[in-house]
Design a protein around this motif. Structure first.
Motif, PDB file in Angstrom:
ATOM      1  N   SER A 163       0.715  -1.368  -0.046  1.00 17.78           N
ATOM      2  CA  SER A 163       0.013   0.066   0.129  1.00 17.78           C
ATOM      3  C   SER A 163       0.750   1.171   0.232  1.00 17.78           C
ATOM      4  CB  SER A 163      -0.886   0.060   1.178  1.00 17.78           C
ATOM      5  OG  SER A 163      -0.316  -0.549   2.154  1.00 17.78           O
ATOM      6  N   ASP A 164       2.093   1.056   0.573  1.00 13.25           N
ATOM      7  CA  ASP A 164       2.787   2.471   0.703  1.00 13.25           C
ATOM      8  C   ASP A 164       3.961   2.587  -0.179  1.00 13.25           C
ATOM      9  OD1 ASP A 164       1.089   3.450   2.731  1.00 13.25           O
ATOM     10  OD2 ASP A 164       2.286   2.154   4.171  1.00 13.25           O
ATOM     11  N   PHE A 165       4.358   1.373  -0.918  1.00 17.69           N
ATOM     12  CA  PHE A 165       5.419   1.556  -1.774  1.00 17.69           C
ATOM     13  C   PHE A 165       5.240   0.930  -3.084  1.00 17.69           C
ATOM     14  CE2 PHE A 165       7.022   0.391   2.413  1.00 17.69           C
ATOM     15  CZ  PHE A 165       7.749   1.562   2.984  1.00 17.69           C
ATOM     16  N   ASP A 166       5.832   1.239  -4.170  1.00 19.82           N
ATOM     17  CA  ASP A 166       5.813   0.437  -5.332  1.00 19.82           C
ATOM     18  C   ASP A 166       6.155  -0.992  -5.045  1.00 19.82           C
ATOM     19  OD1 ASP A 166       5.256   2.779  -6.628  1.00 19.82           O
ATOM     20  OD2 ASP A 166       7.374   3.080  -7.366  1.00 19.82           O
ATOM     21  N   SER A 167       5.529  -1.897  -5.676  1.00 25.21           N
ATOM     22  CA  SER A 167       5.719  -3.330  -5.649  1.00 25.21           C
ATOM     23  C   SER A 167       6.478  -3.984  -6.774  1.00 25.21           C
ATOM     24  CB  SER A 167       4.401  -3.973  -5.503  1.00 25.21           C
ATOM     25  OG  SER A 167       3.658  -3.526  -4.610  1.00 25.21           O
ATOM     26  N   ALA A 175      -5.652   1.905 -12.623  1.00 27.48           N
ATOM     27  CA  ALA A 175      -6.142   2.789 -13.255  1.00 27.48           C
ATOM     28  C   ALA A 175      -5.317   4.348 -13.355  1.00 27.48           C
ATOM     29  CB  ALA A 175      -7.775   3.306 -13.285  1.00 27.48           C
ATOM     30  N   VAL A 176      -4.844   4.625 -14.482  1.00 29.61           N
ATOM     31  CA  VAL A 176      -4.257   6.007 -14.507  1.00 29.61           C
ATOM     32  C   VAL A 176      -5.181   7.066 -13.843  1.00 29.61           C
ATOM     33  CG1 VAL A 176      -2.980   7.731 -15.876  1.00 29.61           C
ATOM     34  CG2 VAL A 176      -2.519   5.356 -16.341  1.00 29.61           C
ATOM     35  N   GLY A 177      -6.266   7.141 -14.460  1.00 29.93           N
ATOM     36  CA  GLY A 177      -7.073   8.257 -14.459  1.00 29.93           C
ATOM     37  C   GLY A 177      -8.343   8.260 -13.459  1.00 29.93           C
ATOM     38  N   GLN A 178      -8.613   7.011 -12.799  1.00 29.70           N
ATOM     39  CA  GLN A 178      -9.944   7.013 -11.776  1.00 29.70           C
ATOM     40  C   GLN A 178      -9.675   5.679 -11.026  1.00 29.70           C
ATOM     41  OE1 GLN A 178     -14.022   5.469 -12.459  1.00 29.70           O
ATOM     42  NE2 GLN A 178     -14.474   7.541 -12.736  1.00 29.70           N
ATOM     43  N   PRO A 179      -8.589   5.690 -10.298  1.00 31.96           N
ATOM     44  CA  PRO A 179      -8.311   4.607  -9.305  1.00 31.96           C
ATOM     45  C   PRO A 179      -9.748   4.042  -8.463  1.00 31.96           C
ATOM     46  CG  PRO A 179      -6.619   5.866  -9.227  1.00 31.96           C
ATOM     47  CD  PRO A 179      -7.646   6.728  -9.995  1.00 31.96           C
ATOM     48  N   ARG A 180     -10.059   2.661  -8.288  1.00 34.73           N
ATOM     49  CA  ARG A 180     -11.137   2.412  -7.307  1.00 34.73           C
ATOM     50  C   ARG A 180     -10.593   1.488  -6.353  1.00 34.73           C
ATOM     51  NH1 ARG A 180     -15.088   1.257 -12.619  1.00 34.73           N
ATOM     52  NH2 ARG A 180     -15.235   3.246 -13.302  1.00 34.73           N
ATOM     53  N   ASP A 181      -9.189   1.433  -5.850  1.00 34.49           N
ATOM     54  CA  ASP A 181      -8.992   0.492  -5.136  1.00 34.49           C
ATOM     55  C   ASP A 181      -8.405   1.099  -3.603  1.00 34.49           C
ATOM     56  OD1 ASP A 181      -6.485   1.743  -6.097  1.00 34.49           O
ATOM     57  OD2 ASP A 181      -5.887   0.001  -6.740  1.00 34.49           O
ATOM     58  N   GLY A 182      -9.161   2.419  -3.553  1.00 32.39           N
ATOM     59  CA  GLY A 182      -8.790   2.934  -2.235  1.00 32.39           C
ATOM     60  C   GLY A 182      -7.542   3.842  -2.077  1.00 32.39           C
ATOM     61  N   ASP A 183      -6.889   3.878  -3.353  1.00 32.25           N
ATOM     62  CA  ASP A 183      -5.523   4.756  -3.227  1.00 32.25           C
ATOM     63  C   ASP A 183      -5.747   5.783  -4.208  1.00 32.25           C
ATOM     64  OD1 ASP A 183      -3.182   5.746  -3.592  1.00 32.25           O
ATOM     65  OD2 ASP A 183      -2.117   3.806  -3.494  1.00 32.25           O
ATOM     66  N   PRO A 184      -5.896   6.906  -4.282  1.00 33.83           N
ATOM     67  CA  PRO A 184      -6.206   8.097  -5.249  1.00 33.83           C
ATOM     68  C   PRO A 184      -5.065   8.200  -6.071  1.00 33.83           C
ATOM     69  CG  PRO A 184      -6.042   9.023  -2.829  1.00 33.83           C
ATOM     70  CD  PRO A 184      -5.900   7.470  -2.770  1.00 33.83           C
ATOM     71  N   LEU A 204       8.668  -6.949 -12.644  1.00 34.15           N
ATOM     72  CA  LEU A 204       7.631  -6.431 -13.025  1.00 34.15           C
ATOM     73  C   LEU A 204       7.436  -5.310 -11.645  1.00 34.15           C
ATOM     74  CD1 LEU A 204       4.636  -6.332 -14.613  1.00 34.15           C
ATOM     75  CD2 LEU A 204       4.016  -7.867 -12.711  1.00 34.15           C
ATOM     76  N   LYS A 205       7.196  -4.179 -12.136  1.00 40.16           N
ATOM     77  CA  LYS A 205       6.523  -3.171 -10.981  1.00 40.16           C
ATOM     78  C   LYS A 205       5.132  -2.636 -11.160  1.00 40.16           C
ATOM     79  CE  LYS A 205      11.386  -1.256 -10.269  1.00 40.16           C
ATOM     80  NZ  LYS A 205      12.264  -0.326 -10.679  1.00 40.16           N
ATOM     81  N   LEU A 206       4.659  -2.663 -10.048  1.00 35.56           N
ATOM     82  CA  LEU A 206       3.286  -2.197  -9.732  1.00 35.56           C
ATOM     83  C   LEU A 206       3.205  -0.743  -9.154  1.00 35.56           C
ATOM     84  CD1 LEU A 206       1.158  -5.279  -8.723  1.00 35.56           C
ATOM     85  CD2 LEU A 206       1.378  -4.112 -10.931  1.00 35.56           C
ATOM     86  N   ARG A 207       3.421   0.265  -9.684  1.00 36.69           N
ATOM     87  CA  ARG A 207       3.535   1.650  -9.154  1.00 36.69           C
ATOM     88  C   ARG A 207       2.615   2.540  -9.118  1.00 36.69           C
ATOM     89  NH1 ARG A 207       8.644   4.319 -11.946  1.00 36.69           N
ATOM     90  NH2 ARG A 207       8.530   5.484  -9.901  1.00 36.69           N
ATOM     91  N   ARG A 208       2.670   3.556  -8.213  1.00 41.05           N
ATOM     92  CA  ARG A 208       1.703   4.508  -8.166  1.00 41.05           C
ATOM     93  C   ARG A 208       2.406   6.267  -8.251  1.00 41.05           C
ATOM     94  NH1 ARG A 208      -3.163   1.520  -6.891  1.00 41.05           N
ATOM     95  NH2 ARG A 208      -4.243   3.487  -6.841  1.00 41.05           N
ATOM     96  N   ALA A 209       1.496   6.853  -8.890  1.00 40.85           N
ATOM     97  CA  ALA A 209       2.139   8.465  -9.108  1.00 40.85           C
ATOM     98  C   ALA A 209       1.206   9.306  -8.477  1.00 40.85           C
ATOM     99  CB  ALA A 209       2.259   8.780 -10.660  1.00 40.85           C
ATOM    100  N   PRO A 210       1.577  10.064  -7.399  1.00 43.08           N
ATOM    101  CA  PRO A 210       0.670  11.215  -6.727  1.00 43.08           C
ATOM    102  C   PRO A 210       0.405  12.386  -8.110  1.00 43.08           C
ATOM    103  CG  PRO A 210       2.710  10.955  -5.649  1.00 43.08           C
ATOM    104  CD  PRO A 210       2.849  10.315  -6.838  1.00 43.08           C
ATOM    105  N   TYR A 211      -0.719  12.877  -8.038  1.00 41.65           N
ATOM    106  CA  TYR A 211      -0.899  13.828  -8.909  1.00 41.65           C
ATOM    107  C   TYR A 211      -1.862  15.097  -8.416  1.00 41.65           C
ATOM    108  CZ  TYR A 211      -5.633  12.115 -10.140  1.00 41.65           C
ATOM    109  OH  TYR A 211      -6.970  11.905 -10.065  1.00 41.65           O
ATOM    110  N   ASP A 212      -2.008  16.032  -9.257  1.00 43.21           N
ATOM    111  CA  ASP A 212      -2.749  17.146  -8.780  1.00 43.21           C
ATOM    112  C   ASP A 212      -4.459  16.678  -8.818  1.00 43.21           C
ATOM    113  OD1 ASP A 212      -4.154  19.728  -8.056  1.00 43.21           O
ATOM    114  OD2 ASP A 212      -2.555  20.637  -9.365  1.00 43.21           O
ATOM    115  N   VAL A 213      -4.903  16.267  -7.848  1.00 47.44           N
ATOM    116  CA  VAL A 213      -6.463  15.426  -7.778  1.00 47.44           C
ATOM    117  C   VAL A 213      -7.329  16.772  -8.022  1.00 47.44           C
ATOM    118  CG1 VAL A 213      -8.111  14.395  -6.426  1.00 47.44           C
ATOM    119  CG2 VAL A 213      -5.769  13.252  -6.542  1.00 47.44           C
ATOM    120  N   ALA A 214      -6.913  17.911  -6.910  1.00 43.85           N
ATOM    121  CA  ALA A 214      -7.753  18.912  -6.729  1.00 43.85           C
ATOM    122  C   ALA A 214      -8.017  19.605  -8.385  1.00 43.85           C
ATOM    123  CB  ALA A 214      -7.530  19.884  -6.006  1.00 43.85           C
TER     124      ALA A 214
END
Ligand code: ZN
Length: 247
Positions: free
Chosen positions: A171-175, A191-200, A214-224
């Motif tokens: 949940s907190d790191f790239d896997s 999803a890049v543009g509309q995650p539905r797994d509880g991580d925005p 294989l890396k599963l990654r997340r990128a914070p972005y300007d949600v507002a």
């Protein structure tokens, strides 16, 4: 061979740009785009233009692309999805609508190792949520590594001669996981543009065939900013709200 795998961008330019800042397409050999480039978000043309400018190795269509391009009706969509599909269809340029209409259906074999689909290998519009469906998909695949989207949930499954298991990302790191040669894998980059797994944060995946990493990654972005654009476009408020919670 280095692969960048993006799915369900959903006209969210801020999310796409954040992913590409962390993982520039130019540092990969192959960009794979698994469909639903548009729908829900407020920037369909900018996002289609961006995807086109990156000349992906493979792009397949999603259900939202089909409706926005006029290839399917919105009958199976809920009210919110229908409103956004109509809005998207009205706002797309003719060139971008034609581009979306030209996208092939999945499944699509990219090379000897990798295949992609939007929903499932047996039906481009089917959702893989249940283990049974993942198992069925793994059995249908013609390549050892398959990527799918559509559910907006970052997850993976693998199958060997005598075992099946689920890969749940940290949940907190790239896997990072190593792809074993005696297993088949079915991976949803999220999803890049509309995650539905509880991580925005925007979700995506990378694969390096040389190291089999294989890396599963997340990128914070300007949600507002993405939310403000949705509201200013007059799109349903719920589409803005859900970006904030990733649900
Ligand atoms: Zn989608």
């Amino acid at each position: 061979m280095r692969y960048l795998i993006l799915s369900d961008i959903h006209a969210n330019l801020e999310a796409l740009e954040a992913v590409l800042a962390l993982a520039p397409a130019s540092s990969f050999d192959r960009l794979l785009v698994l469909g639903d480039i548009v729908g829900y978000g407020a920037d369909p043309n900018a996002v289609v233009d961006c995807v086109r400018s990156l000349s992906p190795h493979v792009v397949i269509r999603g259900n939202h692309d089909k409706v926005a391009a006029g290839l399917a009706d919105a009958e199976s969509f809920n009210a919110t999805a229908r409103v956004s599909a109509e809005w998207t269809s009205q706002h797309l340029t003719a060139a971008n609508r034609a581009y979306l209409a030209s996208l092939p259906a999945g499944p699509h074999a990219c090379d000897e190792d990798v295949e992609v689909c939007h929903g499932a290998p047996y039906d481009e519009d089917a959702y893989i949520f249940e283990h049974d469906d993942a198992l069925h998909a793994l059995e249908q695949m013609t390549r050892p590594l398959g990527f799918f989207g559509h559910t907006h949930v970052q997850i993976g499954y693998w199958l060997s001669a005598d075992a099946f298991d689920v890969i749940v990302p940290e949940s907190d790191f790239d896997s990072t996981l190593f792809v074993e040669s005696d297993r088949r894998y079915l991976i949803n980059p999220g999803a890049v543009g509309q995650p539905r797994d509880g991580d925005p944060r925007a979700a995506f995946a990378e694969y390096e065939s040389g190291t089999r990493e294989l890396k599963l990654r997340r990128a914070p972005y300007d949600v507002a900013l993405a939310q403000t654009k949705i509201l200013e476009a007059g799109l349903p408020e719920g589409l803005a709200r859900r970006l904030g919670v990733g649900k």
